[in-house]
Design a protein around this motif. Structure first.
Motif, PDB file in Angstrom:
ATOM      1  N   ALA A   7       0.844  -1.201   0.000  1.00 39.55           N
ATOM      2  CA  ALA A   7       0.000   0.000   0.000  1.00 39.55           C
ATOM      3  C   ALA A   7       0.873   1.243   0.000  1.00 39.55           C
ATOM      4  CB  ALA A   7      -0.922  -0.007   1.217  1.00 39.55           C
ATOM      5  N   GLY A   8       0.631   2.133  -0.942  1.00 43.72           N
ATOM      6  CA  GLY A   8       1.434   3.333  -1.083  1.00 43.72           C
ATOM      7  C   GLY A   8       2.738   3.104  -1.818  1.00 43.72           C
ATOM      8  N   GLY A   9       3.013   1.858  -2.164  1.00 42.08           N
ATOM      9  CA  GLY A   9       4.264   1.520  -2.827  1.00 42.08           C
ATOM     10  C   GLY A   9       4.189   1.684  -4.325  1.00 42.08           C
ATOM     11  N   SER A  10       5.349   1.559  -4.947  1.00 47.78           N
ATOM     12  CA  SER A  10       5.432   1.708  -6.401  1.00 47.78           C
ATOM     13  C   SER A  10       6.459   0.734  -6.955  1.00 47.78           C
ATOM     14  CB  SER A  10       5.791   3.147  -6.781  1.00 47.78           C
ATOM     15  OG  SER A  10       7.003   3.536  -6.160  1.00 47.78           O
ATOM     16  N   ALA A  11       6.495   0.620  -8.257  1.00 52.69           N
ATOM     17  CA  ALA A  11       7.333  -0.381  -8.910  1.00 52.69           C
ATOM     18  C   ALA A  11       8.815  -0.298  -8.547  1.00 52.69           C
ATOM     19  CB  ALA A  11       7.149  -0.274 -10.435  1.00 52.69           C
ATOM     20  N   PRO A  12       9.423   0.898  -8.407  1.00 46.42           N
ATOM     21  CA  PRO A  12      10.857   0.941  -8.111  1.00 46.42           C
ATOM     22  C   PRO A  12      11.259   0.280  -6.800  1.00 46.42           C
ATOM     23  CG  PRO A  12      10.130   3.055  -8.968  1.00 46.42           C
ATOM     24  CD  PRO A  12       8.891   2.236  -8.727  1.00 46.42           C
ATOM     25  N   PHE A  13      10.307  -0.005  -5.930  1.00 49.57           N
ATOM     26  CA  PHE A  13      10.611  -0.730  -4.695  1.00 49.57           C
ATOM     27  C   PHE A  13      11.330  -2.046  -5.000  1.00 49.57           C
ATOM     28  CE2 PHE A  13       9.359  -3.589  -1.163  1.00 49.57           C
ATOM     29  CZ  PHE A  13       9.791  -2.836  -0.082  1.00 49.57           C
ATOM     30  N   TYR A  14      11.063  -2.607  -6.189  1.00 45.21           N
ATOM     31  CA  TYR A  14      11.622  -3.904  -6.557  1.00 45.21           C
ATOM     32  C   TYR A  14      12.839  -3.805  -7.472  1.00 45.21           C
ATOM     33  CZ  TYR A  14       7.579  -6.032  -4.332  1.00 45.21           C
ATOM     34  OH  TYR A  14       6.654  -6.435  -3.395  1.00 45.21           O
ATOM     35  N   LEU A  15      13.413  -2.617  -7.579  1.00 45.37           N
ATOM     36  CA  LEU A  15      14.635  -2.467  -8.365  1.00 45.37           C
ATOM     37  C   LEU A  15      15.755  -3.410  -7.900  1.00 45.37           C
ATOM     38  CD1 LEU A  15      15.050   1.330  -9.183  1.00 45.37           C
ATOM     39  CD2 LEU A  15      15.562  -0.557 -10.728  1.00 45.37           C
ATOM     40  N   PRO A  16      15.996  -3.548  -6.583  1.00 45.85           N
ATOM     41  CA  PRO A  16      17.056  -4.471  -6.144  1.00 45.85           C
ATOM     42  C   PRO A  16      16.812  -5.912  -6.567  1.00 45.85           C
ATOM     43  CG  PRO A  16      16.450  -2.981  -4.369  1.00 45.85           C
ATOM     44  CD  PRO A  16      15.422  -2.803  -5.436  1.00 45.85           C
ATOM     45  N   VAL A  17      15.555  -6.318  -6.615  1.00 46.72           N
ATOM     46  CA  VAL A  17      15.228  -7.680  -7.046  1.00 46.72           C
ATOM     47  C   VAL A  17      15.527  -7.840  -8.533  1.00 46.72           C
ATOM     48  CG1 VAL A  17      13.388  -9.389  -7.272  1.00 46.72           C
ATOM     49  CG2 VAL A  17      13.463  -7.900  -5.260  1.00 46.72           C
ATOM     50  N   ALA A  18      15.104  -6.862  -9.328  1.00 44.02           N
ATOM     51  CA  ALA A  18      15.348  -6.927 -10.766  1.00 44.02           C
ATOM     52  C   ALA A  18      16.844  -6.969 -11.063  1.00 44.02           C
ATOM     53  CB  ALA A  18      14.706  -5.724 -11.459  1.00 44.02           C
ATOM     54  N   SER A  19      17.614  -6.182 -10.337  1.00 41.58           N
ATOM     55  CA  SER A  19      19.066  -6.158 -10.549  1.00 41.58           C
ATOM     56  C   SER A  19      19.702  -7.485 -10.165  1.00 41.58           C
ATOM     57  CB  SER A  19      19.688  -5.028  -9.724  1.00 41.58           C
ATOM     58  OG  SER A  19      19.188  -3.769 -10.115  1.00 41.58           O
ATOM     59  N   ALA A  20      19.216  -8.085  -9.085  1.00 39.56           N
ATOM     60  CA  ALA A  20      19.819  -9.324  -8.585  1.00 39.56           C
ATOM     61  C   ALA A  20      19.517 -10.520  -9.480  1.00 39.56           C
ATOM     62  CB  ALA A  20      19.330  -9.607  -7.168  1.00 39.56           C
ATOM     63  N   LEU A  21      18.362 -10.537 -10.128  1.00 33.21           N
ATOM     64  CA  LEU A  21      17.937 -11.720 -10.881  1.00 33.21           C
ATOM     65  C   LEU A  21      18.206 -11.632 -12.381  1.00 33.21           C
ATOM     66  CD1 LEU A  21      14.556 -12.589  -9.119  1.00 33.21           C
ATOM     67  CD2 LEU A  21      16.846 -13.408  -8.592  1.00 33.21           C
ATOM     68  N   SER A  22      18.500 -10.448 -12.866  1.00 25.31           N
ATOM     69  CA  SER A  22      18.806 -10.287 -14.293  1.00 25.31           C
ATOM     70  C   SER A  22      20.164 -10.925 -14.612  1.00 25.31           C
ATOM     71  CB  SER A  22      18.840  -8.795 -14.623  1.00 25.31           C
ATOM     72  OG  SER A  22      19.227  -8.579 -15.952  1.00 25.31           O
ATOM     73  N   PRO A  23      20.323 -11.512 -15.804  1.00 22.63           N
ATOM     74  CA  PRO A  23      19.386 -11.597 -16.935  1.00 22.63           C
ATOM     75  C   PRO A  23      18.603 -12.912 -16.978  1.00 22.63           C
ATOM     76  CG  PRO A  23      21.550 -12.260 -17.675  1.00 22.63           C
ATOM     77  CD  PRO A  23      21.690 -11.964 -16.208  1.00 22.63           C
ATOM     78  N   ASP A  24      18.771 -13.766 -15.947  1.00 20.11           N
ATOM     79  CA  ASP A  24      18.144 -15.092 -16.002  1.00 20.11           C
ATOM     80  C   ASP A  24      16.634 -15.047 -15.843  1.00 20.11           C
ATOM     81  OD1 ASP A  24      20.680 -16.272 -16.239  1.00 20.11           O
ATOM     82  OD2 ASP A  24      20.948 -16.261 -14.067  1.00 20.11           O
ATOM     83  N   VAL A  25      16.149 -14.001 -15.156  1.00 23.98           N
ATOM     84  CA  VAL A  25      14.719 -13.903 -14.857  1.00 23.98           C
ATOM     85  C   VAL A  25      14.171 -12.590 -15.402  1.00 23.98           C
ATOM     86  CG1 VAL A  25      12.982 -13.897 -13.019  1.00 23.98           C
ATOM     87  CG2 VAL A  25      15.064 -15.270 -12.757  1.00 23.98           C
ATOM     88  N   ASP A  26      13.039 -12.662 -16.064  1.00 27.31           N
ATOM     89  CA  ASP A  26      12.324 -11.484 -16.544  1.00 27.31           C
ATOM     90  C   ASP A  26      11.506 -10.931 -15.389  1.00 27.31           C
ATOM     91  OD1 ASP A  26      10.985  -9.582 -18.140  1.00 27.31           O
ATOM     92  OD2 ASP A  26       9.386 -11.016 -18.609  1.00 27.31           O
ATOM     93  N   VAL A  27      12.001  -9.882 -14.745  1.00 28.88           N
ATOM     94  CA  VAL A  27      11.330  -9.314 -13.577  1.00 28.88           C
ATOM     95  C   VAL A  27      10.400  -8.183 -14.016  1.00 28.88           C
ATOM     96  CG1 VAL A  27      11.610  -8.180 -11.341  1.00 28.88           C
ATOM     97  CG2 VAL A  27      13.254  -9.930 -12.067  1.00 28.88           C
ATOM     98  N   ILE A  28       9.119  -8.334 -13.709  1.00 35.64           N
ATOM     99  CA  ILE A  28       8.120  -7.299 -13.959  1.00 35.64           C
ATOM    100  C   ILE A  28       7.682  -6.748 -12.607  1.00 35.64           C
ATOM    101  CG2 ILE A  28       5.783  -6.811 -14.748  1.00 35.64           C
ATOM    102  CD1 ILE A  28       6.099  -8.931 -16.877  1.00 35.64           C
ATOM    103  N   ALA A  29       7.840  -5.453 -12.408  1.00 31.17           N
ATOM    104  CA  ALA A  29       7.316  -4.787 -11.223  1.00 31.17           C
ATOM    105  C   ALA A  29       6.040  -4.053 -11.620  1.00 31.17           C
ATOM    106  CB  ALA A  29       8.347  -3.816 -10.654  1.00 31.17           C
ATOM    107  N   ILE A  30       4.956  -4.360 -10.932  1.00 33.78           N
ATOM    108  CA  ILE A  30       3.668  -3.761 -11.265  1.00 33.78           C
ATOM    109  C   ILE A  30       3.616  -2.321 -10.753  1.00 33.78           C
ATOM    110  CG2 ILE A  30       1.175  -3.879 -10.896  1.00 33.78           C
ATOM    111  CD1 ILE A  30       2.217  -6.091 -12.706  1.00 33.78           C
ATOM    112  N   GLN A  31       3.166  -1.429 -11.615  1.00 30.24           N
ATOM    113  CA  GLN A  31       2.953  -0.033 -11.227  1.00 30.24           C
ATOM    114  C   GLN A  31       1.454   0.225 -11.207  1.00 30.24           C
ATOM    115  OE1 GLN A  31       4.606   2.117  -9.704  1.00 30.24           O
ATOM    116  NE2 GLN A  31       5.333   3.817 -10.963  1.00 30.24           N
TER     117      GLN A  31
END
Length: 251
Positions: free
Chosen positions: A31-55
């Motif tokens: 609640a009150g959050g936004s997609a960039p909250f998951y930037l660390p996850v996207a950075s950690a899992l790339s390029p093996d995983v296609d990370v989509i953060a919902i906005q």
């Protein structure tokens, strides 16, 4: 698969696009959050995983849009757009309100014959674990909502101290709290995928029994992982949670 639309780009944030990814992780903010909250996850899992953060609508570059105020509407929209994504094995991760929206989106995908590999439900009591006497935060005045945000410590101190930024965020905060507080789930509502529950040992929003009650909502396995910390324990354990996700995707 349908053709992607401009609307899909509004909802889906890919910070590290990877055409070679073998799996997908869809991340649902709190609640009150936004997609960039998951930037660390996207950075950690790339390029093996296609990370989509919902906005969700109503925040950041979508601030001019009307925020949605119920879980079902959010889950329906996200379900529809995910069906238009390129086909990959998909895992969901949601924190707080995001865990509830993720659960309802899984239900819709499974009902239509599109299984989800795994659901990580973080910082959220089981869907049917409703607390009596709660659920009035979205009815409070602006200061009352901001007091609750500060209590849970889910926003950076620099942002909490910026009155203009906080006031601009209030419409989406109120809408998200309304979605969380008006949500009701039948005790027999289940998903078929395994569920991993992540919880903080001092989270005022989720007791350990409430976290364990997720086992009632899956016909698969349910594992509970406890971390030191309160409602936003995940910000202090980013490395450990990213390792947990890497382990999941390596199996």
């Amino acid at each position: 698969m349908s053709v992607l639309s401009v609307d899909d780009d509004l909802w889906c944030r890919r910070y590290h696009p990877s055409p070679t990814a073998k799996a997908r992780l869809v991340c649902f903010p709190h609640a009150g959050g936004s997609a960039p909250f998951y930037l660390p996850v996207a950075s950690a899992l790339s390029p093996d995983v296609d990370v989509i953060a919902i906005q969700y609508p109503g925040r950041q570059e979508r601030r001019a849009e009307q925020p949605l105020t119920d879980v079902d509407s959010l889950a329906e929209r996200i379900h529809d757009l995910l069906l238009r994504q390129p086909s990959l094995p998909v895992t969901f991760f949601g924190h707080s309100l995001g865990a509830t929206i993720a659960f309802e989106t899984v239900r819709r995908l499974e009902a239509g014959g599109s299984p989800v590999t795994h659901l990580f439900a973080s910082g959220r009591r089981a869907p049917s674990a409703h607390r009596n006497g709660g659920g009035n935060i979205h009815l409070r005045d602006d200061d009352g909502i901001l007091t609750e945000v500060r209590r849970l410590n889910g926003t950076a101190a620099s942002v909490l101290g910026d009155q203009e930024l906080m006031r601009a965020a209030l419409p989406s905060l109120r809408a998200d709290y309304q979605a969380a507080e008006t949500y009701r789930c039948a005790p027999d509502a289940v998903v078929g995928c395994p569920v991993t529950v992540l919880t903080g040992d001092t989270d005022p929003e989720t007791t350990l029994p409430e976290a364990r009650a997720w086992e009632q909502h899956t016909t698969g396995t349910c594992t509970v992982r406890t971390f030191p910390g309160g409602h936003f324990f995940i910000t202090a354990h980013v490395g450990a949670i990213n390792s947990l996700l890497r382990e999941h995707f390596s199996q």
